[in-house]
Scaffold this motif. Sequence first.
Motif, PDB file in Angstrom:
ATOM      1  N   ASN A 146       8.827   2.377   5.908  1.00 61.24           N
ATOM      2  CA  ASN A 146       9.928   3.333   5.981  1.00 61.24           C
ATOM      3  C   ASN A 146      10.823   3.025   4.780  1.00 61.24           C
ATOM      4  N   ALA A 147      10.536   3.705   3.680  1.00 61.64           N
ATOM      5  CA  ALA A 147      11.202   3.397   2.416  1.00 61.64           C
ATOM      6  C   ALA A 147      12.721   3.527   2.520  1.00 61.64           C
TER       7      ALA A 147
ATOM      8  N   THR B  79       6.516   3.452   9.525  1.00 56.37           N
ATOM      9  CA  THR B  79       6.258   4.719  10.192  1.00 56.37           C
ATOM     10  C   THR B  79       4.777   4.755  10.539  1.00 56.37           C
TER      11      THR B  79
ATOM     12  N   ARG C  48       2.815   3.161   7.282  1.00 57.59           N
ATOM     13  CA  ARG C  48       3.457   3.142   5.967  1.00 57.59           C
ATOM     14  C   ARG C  48       4.849   2.533   6.103  1.00 57.59           C
TER      15      ARG C  48
ATOM     16  N   LYS D 173       0.821  -1.222   0.000  1.00 54.67           N
ATOM     17  CA  LYS D 173       0.000   0.000   0.000  1.00 54.67           C
ATOM     18  C   LYS D 173       0.849   1.265   0.000  1.00 54.67           C
ATOM     19  N   SER D 174       2.116   1.145   0.248  1.00 53.43           N
ATOM     20  CA  SER D 174       3.115   2.214   0.177  1.00 53.43           C
ATOM     21  C   SER D 174       2.631   3.539   0.725  1.00 53.43           C
ATOM     22  N   ASP D 175       2.591   4.578  -0.129  1.00 55.48           N
ATOM     23  CA  ASP D 175       2.265   5.929   0.329  1.00 55.48           C
ATOM     24  C   ASP D 175       0.842   6.057   0.851  1.00 55.48           C
ATOM     25  N   GLU D 176      -0.067   5.233   0.354  1.00 50.17           N
ATOM     26  CA  GLU D 176      -1.456   5.265   0.808  1.00 50.17           C
ATOM     27  C   GLU D 176      -1.544   4.907   2.286  1.00 50.17           C
ATOM     28  N   GLY D 177      -0.768   3.924   2.696  1.00 48.04           N
ATOM     29  CA  GLY D 177      -0.766   3.474   4.080  1.00 48.04           C
ATOM     30  C   GLY D 177      -2.002   2.666   4.431  1.00 48.04           C
TER      31      GLY D 177
ATOM     32  N   GLU E  10       1.521   7.575  11.367  1.00 53.51           N
ATOM     33  CA  GLU E  10       1.036   8.951  11.363  1.00 53.51           C
ATOM     34  C   GLU E  10      -0.380   8.961  11.921  1.00 53.51           C
TER      35      GLU E  10
END
Length: 109
Positions: free
Chosen positions: A76-77, A63, A74, A28-32, A65
């Motif tokens: 931690n790239a 991470t 999300r 889901k990467s940036d979407e979280g 939020e």
Amino acid sequence: MNNTEAIQAFLALGQESRLNVFRLIVQKSDEGLMPSQIHEMLGIPNATLSFHLKELYLAGLITVERQSRNLIYRPNAQLVQNLSEFLLDNCCGGQSCVPLKPSKKAKSS
């Protein structure tokens, strides 16, 4: 990345449920994802899921939020990239790590 940081990440990923949670969050990467979404997708009980998320967070792999009353997790790239580089550092004696296609051997009669 040093050995201690890498070991901490590997220990966190060395449990099947945590690995599954991490892989889902990475997808889901940036979407979280919120814990409720992870629970729905993987069926991990809330208390257990909370423990696994904490372990992944403490290892620096994810991470978190806060958005209003929701927690969004999300990957931690940067740490994932550092871990990949750590694993491949000095790989293949400095040569390309792309595996060569096996040559077709002639059938023996």
